[in-house]
Design a protein around this motif. Structure first.
Motif, PDB file in Angstrom:
ATOM      1  N   GLU A 121       0.800  -1.126  -0.019  1.00 30.68           N
ATOM      2  CA  GLU A 121       0.034  -0.147   0.013  1.00 30.68           C
ATOM      3  C   GLU A 121       0.929   1.249  -0.144  1.00 30.68           C
ATOM      4  N   ILE A 122       2.028   1.007   0.499  1.00 29.39           N
ATOM      5  CA  ILE A 122       2.852   2.462   0.425  1.00 29.39           C
ATOM      6  C   ILE A 122       4.159   2.304  -0.520  1.00 29.39           C
ATOM      7  N   HIS A 123       3.810   1.503  -1.583  1.00 29.75           N
ATOM      8  CA  HIS A 123       4.534   1.455  -2.892  1.00 29.75           C
ATOM      9  C   HIS A 123       6.214   1.399  -2.667  1.00 29.75           C
ATOM     10  N   LEU A 124       6.356   0.083  -1.629  1.00 26.02           N
ATOM     11  CA  LEU A 124       7.880  -0.130  -1.280  1.00 26.02           C
ATOM     12  C   LEU A 124       8.452  -0.960  -2.461  1.00 26.02           C
ATOM     13  N   ASP A 125       7.747  -1.506  -3.297  1.00 23.16           N
ATOM     14  CA  ASP A 125       8.266  -2.050  -4.327  1.00 23.16           C
ATOM     15  C   ASP A 125       8.840  -0.960  -5.436  1.00 23.16           C
ATOM     16  N   ARG A 126       8.115   0.128  -5.729  1.00 21.88           N
ATOM     17  CA  ARG A 126       8.547   1.225  -6.340  1.00 21.88           C
ATOM     18  C   ARG A 126       9.775   1.999  -5.913  1.00 21.88           C
ATOM     19  N   LEU A 127       9.767   1.937  -4.453  1.00 26.24           N
ATOM     20  CA  LEU A 127      10.898   2.552  -3.817  1.00 26.24           C
ATOM     21  C   LEU A 127      12.176   1.615  -4.024  1.00 26.24           C
ATOM     22  N   LEU A 128      12.054   0.501  -3.819  1.00 26.44           N
ATOM     23  CA  LEU A 128      13.235  -0.517  -3.921  1.00 26.44           C
ATOM     24  C   LEU A 128      13.695  -0.237  -5.357  1.00 26.44           C
ATOM     25  N   LYS A 129      12.844  -0.292  -6.420  1.00 23.59           N
ATOM     26  CA  LYS A 129      13.415  -0.258  -7.800  1.00 23.59           C
ATOM     27  C   LYS A 129      13.995   1.220  -8.175  1.00 23.59           C
ATOM     28  N   ARG A 130      13.422   2.308  -7.481  1.00 23.85           N
ATOM     29  CA  ARG A 130      14.130   3.675  -7.760  1.00 23.85           C
ATOM     30  C   ARG A 130      15.387   3.782  -6.786  1.00 23.85           C
ATOM     31  N   GLY A 149       5.599   5.638  11.995  1.00 27.19           N
ATOM     32  CA  GLY A 149       6.943   6.265  11.169  1.00 27.19           C
ATOM     33  C   GLY A 149       8.317   5.628  11.269  1.00 27.19           C
ATOM     34  N   GLU A 150       8.412   5.115  12.742  1.00 24.82           N
ATOM     35  CA  GLU A 150       9.862   4.619  13.215  1.00 24.82           C
ATOM     36  C   GLU A 150       9.646   3.255  12.589  1.00 24.82           C
ATOM     37  N   ALA A 151       8.544   2.488  12.394  1.00 19.35           N
ATOM     38  CA  ALA A 151       8.324   1.222  12.066  1.00 19.35           C
ATOM     39  C   ALA A 151       8.678   1.001  10.658  1.00 19.35           C
ATOM     40  N   THR A 152       8.221   2.022   9.984  1.00 15.16           N
ATOM     41  CA  THR A 152       8.191   2.224   8.558  1.00 15.16           C
ATOM     42  C   THR A 152       9.812   2.462   8.152  1.00 15.16           C
ATOM     43  N   ALA A 153      10.558   3.410   8.889  1.00 19.53           N
ATOM     44  CA  ALA A 153      12.032   3.698   8.694  1.00 19.53           C
ATOM     45  C   ALA A 153      12.755   2.593   9.055  1.00 19.53           C
ATOM     46  N   HIS A 154      12.378   1.531   9.896  1.00 18.01           N
ATOM     47  CA  HIS A 154      13.019   0.506  10.345  1.00 18.01           C
ATOM     48  C   HIS A 154      12.900  -0.570   8.984  1.00 18.01           C
ATOM     49  N   TYR A 155      11.793  -0.714   8.613  1.00 15.73           N
ATOM     50  CA  TYR A 155      11.401  -1.656   7.669  1.00 15.73           C
ATOM     51  C   TYR A 155      12.269  -1.114   6.147  1.00 15.73           C
ATOM     52  N   VAL A 156      12.260  -0.292   5.954  1.00 18.06           N
ATOM     53  CA  VAL A 156      12.821   0.525   4.775  1.00 18.06           C
ATOM     54  C   VAL A 156      14.114   0.329   4.971  1.00 18.06           C
ATOM     55  N   SER A 157      14.814   0.490   6.047  1.00 20.52           N
ATOM     56  CA  SER A 157      16.460   0.443   6.221  1.00 20.52           C
ATOM     57  C   SER A 157      16.804  -1.248   5.941  1.00 20.52           C
TER      58      SER A 157
END
Length: 198
Positions: A121-130, A149-157
């Protein structure tokens, strides 16, 4: 006497706005119909125009009327830096600092399993590609300092660190011009933990 059906539908429509409950929606609807027909028309036309023209930038995912927004198309920005934010409003706040020269990626939300918002839902596949396009060297996580927000930052990291990218997080601390006696203890504790040489 009950409201006309179209008035009930207007009230229901206004309730989709954040922070607008049934009474506020009713008050807004009555105001627009009683006192501001012109404002109601502008609101309706503006919404229709925005829904018709606005799309997501193909590169950073923010709102734009073109295939690519002006920031992504600019040759003056540093393509090796990518700042990840939750919303277009967060992007605009960072831009107002006039201190960040790189590009952005707008998640359009944050991870919140209780609300049914996951990586898709927050487009992490597109972020990874970018982020792994071979040009980006540093990803700056500028999500909010909330639980989500902290959970999102941790997951993206965790998602990006294995791809040879430098992943950083914006710092927390005291506001410029703030006085210690007026700062909450959590912020003050974080400022102490994240201290740096003077």
């Amino acid at each position: 006497m009950d409201n006309p059906t179209s008035l009930d539908e207007l009230i229901r429509a206004l309730r989709c706005l954040p922070g607008v409950g049934p009474k506020s929606a009713q008050r807004m609807a009555y105001h627009l119909l009683q006192r501001d027909h012109e404002g109601a028309k502008r609101l309706a036309d503006g919404l229709n125009l925005a829904l018709d023209r606005i799309r997501h930038c193909g590169k950073c995912n923010t709102f734009t009327e073109a295939e690519m927004c002006e920031r992504c198309a600019s040759v003056r920005r540093d393509p090796s830096m990518l700042c990840v934010v939750e919303s277009p409003g967060d992007l605009l706040m960072l831009e107002q600092t006039q201190s960040y020269p790189g590009h952005y990626f707008v998640l359009m939300g944050r991870l919140s399993p209780l609300d049914g918002i996951g990586p898709r839902e927050i487009h992490l596949d597109r972020l990874l590609k970018r982020a792994t396009d071979g040009v980006v060297r540093e990803v700056i996580l500028a999500t909010n300092f909330t639980v989500e927000g902290e959970a999102t930052a941790h997951y993206v990291s965790e998602l990006l660190v294995g791809h040879g990218l430098t992943v950083t997080r914006i710092a927390r601390g005291l506001p410029v011009g703030g006085e210690l006696e007026h700062v909450d203890s959590g912020t003050l504790a974080q400022a102490l933990l994240e201290r740096r040489p003077a």
